[in-house]
Scaffold this motif. Structure first.
Motif, PDB file in Angstrom:
ATOM      1  N   PRO A  32       9.574  14.828  -8.217  1.00 26.58           N
ATOM      2  CA  PRO A  32       8.521  14.193  -9.027  1.00 26.58           C
ATOM      3  C   PRO A  32       7.867  13.003  -8.341  1.00 26.58           C
ATOM      4  CG  PRO A  32      10.701  13.796  -9.977  1.00 26.58           C
ATOM      5  CD  PRO A  32      10.877  14.812  -8.904  1.00 26.58           C
ATOM      6  N   LYS A  33       8.666  12.163  -7.672  1.00 23.24           N
ATOM      7  CA  LYS A  33       8.101  10.968  -7.037  1.00 23.24           C
ATOM      8  C   LYS A  33       7.162  11.355  -5.895  1.00 23.24           C
ATOM      9  CE  LYS A  33      10.847   7.484  -6.164  1.00 23.24           C
ATOM     10  NZ  LYS A  33      11.853   6.619  -5.483  1.00 23.24           N
ATOM     11  N   GLY A  34       7.637  12.170  -4.980  1.00 19.19           N
ATOM     12  CA  GLY A  34       6.819  12.553  -3.835  1.00 19.19           C
ATOM     13  C   GLY A  34       5.599  13.350  -4.220  1.00 19.19           C
ATOM     14  N   THR A  35       5.738  14.261  -5.173  1.00 19.64           N
ATOM     15  CA  THR A  35       4.618  15.126  -5.565  1.00 19.64           C
ATOM     16  C   THR A  35       3.511  14.337  -6.244  1.00 19.64           C
ATOM     17  OG1 THR A  35       6.163  16.979  -5.850  1.00 19.64           O
ATOM     18  CG2 THR A  35       3.983  17.188  -6.850  1.00 19.64           C
ATOM     19  N   LEU A  36       3.860  13.471  -7.190  1.00 23.95           N
ATOM     20  CA  LEU A  36       2.842  12.713  -7.914  1.00 23.95           C
ATOM     21  C   LEU A  36       2.087  11.756  -6.992  1.00 23.95           C
ATOM     22  CD1 LEU A  36       4.803  11.985 -11.209  1.00 23.95           C
ATOM     23  CD2 LEU A  36       2.745  13.378 -10.984  1.00 23.95           C
ATOM     24  N   ILE A  37       2.794  11.103  -6.095  1.00 31.38           N
ATOM     25  CA  ILE A  37       2.120  10.198  -5.148  1.00 31.38           C
ATOM     26  C   ILE A  37       1.189  10.991  -4.235  1.00 31.38           C
ATOM     27  CG2 ILE A  37       2.488   8.642  -3.199  1.00 31.38           C
ATOM     28  CD1 ILE A  37       5.037   7.682  -4.564  1.00 31.38           C
ATOM     29  N   ALA A  38       1.632  12.163  -3.788  1.00 31.01           N
ATOM     30  CA  ALA A  38       0.800  13.000  -2.915  1.00 31.01           C
ATOM     31  C   ALA A  38      -0.462  13.453  -3.633  1.00 31.01           C
ATOM     32  CB  ALA A  38       1.607  14.207  -2.447  1.00 31.01           C
ATOM     33  N   VAL A  39      -0.368  13.811  -4.903  1.00 28.75           N
ATOM     34  CA  VAL A  39      -1.542  14.241  -5.665  1.00 28.75           C
ATOM     35  C   VAL A  39      -2.549  13.104  -5.782  1.00 28.75           C
ATOM     36  CG1 VAL A  39      -2.338  14.918  -7.968  1.00 28.75           C
ATOM     37  CG2 VAL A  39      -0.363  16.053  -6.961  1.00 28.75           C
ATOM     38  N   ILE A  40      -2.063  11.902  -6.067  1.00 33.94           N
ATOM     39  CA  ILE A  40      -2.962  10.747  -6.212  1.00 33.94           C
ATOM     40  C   ILE A  40      -3.671  10.435  -4.893  1.00 33.94           C
ATOM     41  CG2 ILE A  40      -3.051   8.270  -6.684  1.00 33.94           C
ATOM     42  CD1 ILE A  40      -0.683   8.727  -8.632  1.00 33.94           C
ATOM     43  N   LEU A  41      -2.902  10.344  -3.787  1.00 36.20           N
ATOM     44  CA  LEU A  41      -3.492   9.997  -2.491  1.00 36.20           C
ATOM     45  C   LEU A  41      -4.475  11.065  -2.016  1.00 36.20           C
ATOM     46  CD1 LEU A  41      -0.378   8.580  -0.575  1.00 36.20           C
ATOM     47  CD2 LEU A  41      -2.262   7.300  -1.602  1.00 36.20           C
ATOM     48  N   SER A  42      -4.112  12.326  -2.173  1.00 36.11           N
ATOM     49  CA  SER A  42      -4.985  13.401  -1.680  1.00 36.11           C
ATOM     50  C   SER A  42      -6.268  13.503  -2.513  1.00 36.11           C
ATOM     51  CB  SER A  42      -4.240  14.728  -1.697  1.00 36.11           C
ATOM     52  OG  SER A  42      -3.817  15.048  -3.012  1.00 36.11           O
ATOM     53  N   THR A  43      -6.167  13.284  -3.812  1.00 37.74           N
ATOM     54  CA  THR A  43      -7.368  13.342  -4.654  1.00 37.74           C
ATOM     55  C   THR A  43      -8.353  12.241  -4.261  1.00 37.74           C
ATOM     56  OG1 THR A  43      -6.098  14.252  -6.505  1.00 37.74           O
ATOM     57  CG2 THR A  43      -8.224  13.263  -7.019  1.00 37.74           C
ATOM     58  N   ILE A  44      -7.836  11.051  -4.061  1.00 38.56           N
ATOM     59  CA  ILE A  44      -8.699   9.940  -3.623  1.00 38.56           C
ATOM     60  C   ILE A  44      -9.352  10.268  -2.291  1.00 38.56           C
ATOM     61  CG2 ILE A  44      -8.696   7.538  -2.853  1.00 38.56           C
ATOM     62  CD1 ILE A  44      -6.460   7.012  -4.900  1.00 38.56           C
ATOM     63  N   THR A  45      -8.577  10.835  -1.368  1.00 41.28           N
ATOM     64  CA  THR A  45      -9.101  11.169  -0.038  1.00 41.28           C
ATOM     65  C   THR A  45     -10.229  12.188  -0.124  1.00 41.28           C
ATOM     66  OG1 THR A  45      -6.925  10.764   0.919  1.00 41.28           O
ATOM     67  CG2 THR A  45      -8.492  12.024   2.240  1.00 41.28           C
ATOM     68  N   TYR A  46     -10.023  13.262  -0.873  1.00 41.72           N
ATOM     69  CA  TYR A  46     -11.051  14.301  -0.986  1.00 41.72           C
ATOM     70  C   TYR A  46     -12.326  13.757  -1.634  1.00 41.72           C
ATOM     71  CZ  TYR A  46      -8.461  18.390   0.640  1.00 41.72           C
ATOM     72  OH  TYR A  46      -7.808  19.308   1.407  1.00 41.72           O
TER      73      TYR A  46
END
Length: 1017
Positions: free
Chosen positions: A364-378
């Protein structure tokens, strides 16, 4: 607290006034380092870190047993709650607690645990194992190759909509994923493990296969993206092609480079998780360097970039690019289907859950952080591309030097009023997949970034697919694939599954068309997300006490919304591929449901069924009774159902689809009840809708009385008692006979209907368990001991004699016994402790062949209609469908015609189908002397020499039954006499004997004098 336990509180450390860590040591002062009573090495301390839920097994320890007390109690121990206990450790059973000593236990073979449990197995943390993998997978082939194409077609606004819609889907799914992952320990298998343990093996197995294939296809998608960029770089920069300069042959180059790359990645993955993890870190740094290079490059303008449509940040360009400009055949959802595979990277960490140190925390920790960072990047990259570059450009600086006055014309490749020919306008957001490279500061760094993104994503998927498939194979839900479950090395690497993933990926690499591959896997991933969200919803909605996720920021209805959203996006994106996906999932679901794998993972589906059943019981309990809704519901004294399959089958044929059937089993030894728990599974395996209820009691009558009072739940309870006829009543003591007749009286006192079944042949009972003291023959009473039931087997009572008419049932049994050495009359009682034991109820049907003929119903006394309703229901069952009712009623010789019409009219009003109605006359006549002589064999000693009129009537009834019975008679249903308090038990049994002797199977039945039928609408 026992004096040998000490709690040194001085180990509590403080930091700035806040307790940051505490440690509690339990010390056995007299026996430190000594093993426990069962050979367990007792752990000595319990360390808790307030900042982390991860506890090393060497530090998370506790003393197990209070040694200075006369007790078997242990303090709470983690090993007691694990499914696999390698050292044989188990909590003392209640029997051991009662006995005050440990019982000798059979040696249990050690069971291999989940993936990667070897002594040197590599375990990854949440950053390296989840965050890095998710980011690399999400920042994949779409980041530099397709985001510009997405913005060019959908515009900035809708392009951001594509990104955000993907983000909503992945965010909600990640939240649901976090809740599921934190509701207990997560083992290897990723999405398959989570769904199968939540929704059961049917959905889990279906998703496991589909998700494994989807990841293998994703490998091809990322490699094709890599090969596409590599071929363009080689062609433009070095002028190198394998098959020549003909554009129609470029795809052949991509196939060759793609297959070579696939083999290289396969080699890295086969080297193990250590090499693969190191490669991922290197690729992440290269990818981040490329991202920084792109951001910097958007602030740098040059003639070369201007020629390809780049003008730097420009409000006019942003305004124009804000709206969609779809190419032919494209729309929002086709663009979304191409982009969405980028979002599938959220499962990259979960897919290797077996290789994580603490999956419940890391995923949960790694996945949620990855979703937030990648969405901002795109979102940032989409805005930068849409604000700096026009949709079409020729590459000719003389034409592109000045900012186009008509951006609409430029988007259509019209410059200076002239429409450019195809191939003369290859640049811009719409026409060039390399626009992101052009916009960057140094395009070769972007090329390296594309290589890093595609290769890292391909590598992650190549590792994920075999591990998910290995988990499916280990659970043996499908045949013929167990060969792929074998693991090698300390990490249990599925090399065989790697080879299969290689073949699937190679096949799709040969397609060499990125936009064709992406939609294929979009729906596969979407249906996985649909079920992950639904798993969270169902688990939460079931209100099961076992649903206690430590991640609290989820919502039941948001998870349901996420599930519906994923399903909707599937069909909107491509309805035909969605339909194919659903059909595949449904087919796999039905196949697993048909196979009924022997697994029980405590799915939320079970909890929902329980809640639903409980709600219905409460609802039904509030309804008032009406005779139209009357259902015969049976308490059948079968003992162990496997010991009396014919009785069970007969009553199942009557009750199936109509009412409850409870198999009552009275056991004298209170400690033996648990040994018969397998009987319920036997009933289920034979598709018999009945409940086996074992009851321990000091006597048979007390046990039956307990069942009469406590069976069922609410209105879902038995109303008819069925017991076997006591064949040996004339050989037993008066007390034993009185107990048997007393059971019938008790049933009537509790407002039960009663049926006594007498079979014309008795089964030869063999291999009876020594502890079952209630086993009786096929129609026995359950009062004889095991030894008696073995040694005092009576001869077959239904054998044809010169004075009795043969029945088809008896002839059938006799013929079969001659052919097979009486094997068909034998039955094995299931050994409840042997999982390999089995009894097929179909092999012990009440009749050996599907019955054809009549069911003779002697409805001589009005008991409320149950005596005619039950045989009618029996004739409606599938097994007895070839029989018809022959109804007999009492009448006088001079009124036969009138009585026949009256009975037929009554049956028609009740909508009871029958073949014929016959009137029994002569019931008041004197019985023959031969019948009286036969009765004298059974006459109780205390009875007077003169036979009373009532007894003569029952003797005469027996004569009439034998006269009316034909070869077609399959079963007789006769009104059961009511035992009065003044009637001696032996005399009552003699009545039953003279009526039922030398006849086909006979059910003596009596309702409880309450209406069971009505002819009103």
């Amino acid at each position: 607290m026992p004096d040998h336990l000490t709690v040194p509180v001085s180990t509590v450390h403080q930091n700035n006034g806040a307790v940051s860590r505490f440690k509690v040591n339990f010390v056995d002062q007299g026996d430190q380092g000594r093993k426990g009573s069962e050979g367990d090495t007792h752990e000595r301390s319990d360390t808790v870190n307030s900042h982390s839920h991860t506890h090393d097994s060497a530090t998370h320890r506790s003393t197990f047993q209070y040694k200075n007390f006369d007790t078997l109690d242990f303090v709470p121990k983690t090993a007691f709650y694990r499914n696999t206990q390698q050292d044989g450790t188990h909590r003392p059973t209640m029997a051991e607690m009662r006995a005050g000593k440990r019982m000798p236990a059979a040696e249990t073979p050690k069971i291999k645990t989940e993936l990667g449990d070897g002594p040197s197995a590599l375990k990854l943390g949440w950053i390296q194992g989840v965050l890095v993998r998710c980011l690399l997978n999400i920042w994949g082939v779409m980041l530099f190759i397709r985001i510009s194409w997405v913005v060019g077609n959908a515009g900035v606004a809708c392009g951001l909509g594509v990104v955000l819609l993907s983000a909503v889907v992945t965010s909600v799914t990640s939240i649901s994923l976090a809740a599921i992952c934190t509701n207990g320990e997560v083992k290897g298998g990723g999405a398959y493990y989570l769904i199968s343990r939540s929704l059961g093996p049917e959905f889990g197995g279906a998703i496991g296969i589909v998700f494994s294939i989807a990841n293998a296809i994703a490998v091809a998608m990322y490699i094709v993206g890599f090969a596409e960029t590599l071929c363009e770089v080689l062609r433009v920069e070095a002028g190198f092609t394998i098959f020549g300069d003909d554009p129609s042959l470029y795809q052949h180059d991509m196939r060759i480079w793609g297959l070579v790359t696939l083999v290289l990645l396969f080699g890295i993955s086969m080297a193990g998780m250590a090499w693969e993890s190191k490669a991922q870190i290197v690729l992440l740094f290269l990818l981040m360097a490329a991202m920084i290079n792109f951001i910097v490059g958007t602030f740098i303008r040059s003639d070369a970039k201007t020629a390809e449509g780049f003008y730097g940040y420009n409000v006019e360009i942003l305004k124009f690019n804000m709206m969609p400009h779809y190419q032919e055949g494209e729309n929002f959802f086709t663009v979304f289907s191409v982009f969405f595979p980028a979002a599938t990277g959220i499962m990259a960490g979960a897919n290797i859950s077996g290789d994580l140190k603490n999956p419940s925390e890391a995923i949960p920790k790694g996945t949620l952080i990855a979703v937030i960072l990648s969405t901002i990047t795109y979102c940032i990259f989409a805005l930068q591309a849409g604000a700096t570059t026009i949709l079409g450009a020729t590459g000719n600086i003389s034409q592109m030097a000045e900012f186009p006055s008509n951006l609409t014309a430029a988007s259509q490749c019209i410059f200076d009023g002239e429409l450019m020919l195809e191939g003369d306008c290859p640049y811009g957001l719409l026409n060039s997949f390399s626009a992101m490279s052009m916009m960057s500061g140094y395009k070769h760094i972007i090329t390296i970034g594309i290589f890093a993104a595609t290769l890292s994503s391909a590598l992650a998927s190549l590792v994920s697919a075999p591990k998910v498939f290995q988990a499916v194979c280990k659970d043996k839900l499908f045949p013929y694939i167990g060969w792929f479950a074998k693991g090698y090395g300390s990490n249990n690497e599925p090399w065989r599954a790697y080879a299969l993933a290689l073949l699937i990926a190679a096949a799709f690499v040969c397609i060499a068309e990125l936009n064709a591959i992406a939609p294929i896997i979009t729906n596969f991933f979407l249906i996985s997300y649909t079920l992950i969200n639904y798993s969270c919803f169902e688990a939460s909605f079931s209100n099961s006490p076992g649903w206690r996720p430590s991640y609290k920021y989820y919502n039941t209805w948001v998870s349901l919304f996420g599930s519906l959203l994923c399903a909707a996006v599937m069909f909107i994106t491509s309805w035909w591929t969605a339909l194919i996906t659903v059909v595949i999932i449904y087919a796999l679901y039905r196949y697993i449901q048909y196979r009924k794998p022997a697994v029980n993972w405590g799915s939320s589906k079970q909890a929902l069924k329980y809640n639903y059943a409980l709600d219905l019981i409460h609802e039904v309990s509030g309804l008032s009774y009406h005779v139209k809704n009357f259902r015969p519901q049976f308490l059948v004294l079968t003992g162990a159902p496997s010991s009396r399959p014919r009785l069970v089958n007969l009553m199942s044929d009557i009750s199936k689809g109509y009412g409850v059937m409870i198999c009552g089993h009275i056991i004298r030894n209170k400690y033996k009840v648990d040994q018969y728990m397998s009987e319920n599974h036997l009933l289920i395996a034979n598709k018999i809708k009945a409940f086996h209820v074992p009851v321990a009691a000091p006597s048979f009558r007390i046990g039956v009385k307990n069942l009469l009072q406590t069976n069922g739940l609410g209105v879902i309870k038995a109303n008819t008692l069925i017991l076997g006829y006591k064949h040996s009543w004339n050989e037993q003591t008066a007390e034993q006979v009185e107990e048997y007749v007393g059971i019938i009286k008790d049933a009537f006192d509790h407002h039960f209907a009663v049926g006594v079944l007498r079979n014309s042949s008795k089964l030869d009972v063999k291999n009876l368990p020594e502890d079952d003291t209630t086993l009786f023959d096929e129609t026995g009473d359950g009062l004889v001991s095991t030894a008696q039931s073995k040694d005092n087997l009576e001869p077959e009572e239904g054998a044809a004699t010169k004075d009795s008419k043969p029945s088809s049932v008896n002839e059938s049994l006799d013929k079969k016994s001659q052919k097979s050495g009486n094997e068909d009359l034998e039955m094995a009682v299931v050994d409840p402790e042997s999982p390999s034991s089995d009894t097929s109820f179909d092999n012990h049907r009440f009749t050996d062949l599907k019955p054809k003929g009549t069911i003779d119903v002697y409805w001589l006394s009005d008991d409320g209609g149950l005596s005619i309703l039950i045989p009618y229901l029996l004739s409606q069952s599938k097994y007895w469908s070839q029989t018809s009712l022959r109804v007999f009623a009492y009448g006088k010789a001079g009124e036969m015609g009138h009585e026949k019409v009256r009975m037929a009219t009554l049956l028609h009003k009740f909508r009871i189908e029958f073949a014929s109605v016959e009137i029994v006359v002569g019931l008041d006549d004197e019985p023959s002397q031969e019948s009286i002589d036969d009765y004298m064999k059974y006459k109780p000693a205390e009875e007077a020499e003169q036979i009373d009129a009532k007894t003569k009537q029952y003797i005469r009834m027996g004569e009439l039954l034998r006269d009316k019975t034909t070869e077609d008679t399959q079963l007789i249903v006769l009104t059961l006499p009511v035992p009065r308090d003044s009637t001696p038990p032996q005399k009552y049994m003699s009545w039953l004997e003279v009526m039922s002797n030398n006849l086909p199977p006979i059910l003596m039945l009596r309702g409880n004098q309450q209406d069971a039928l009505t002819f009103y609408c």
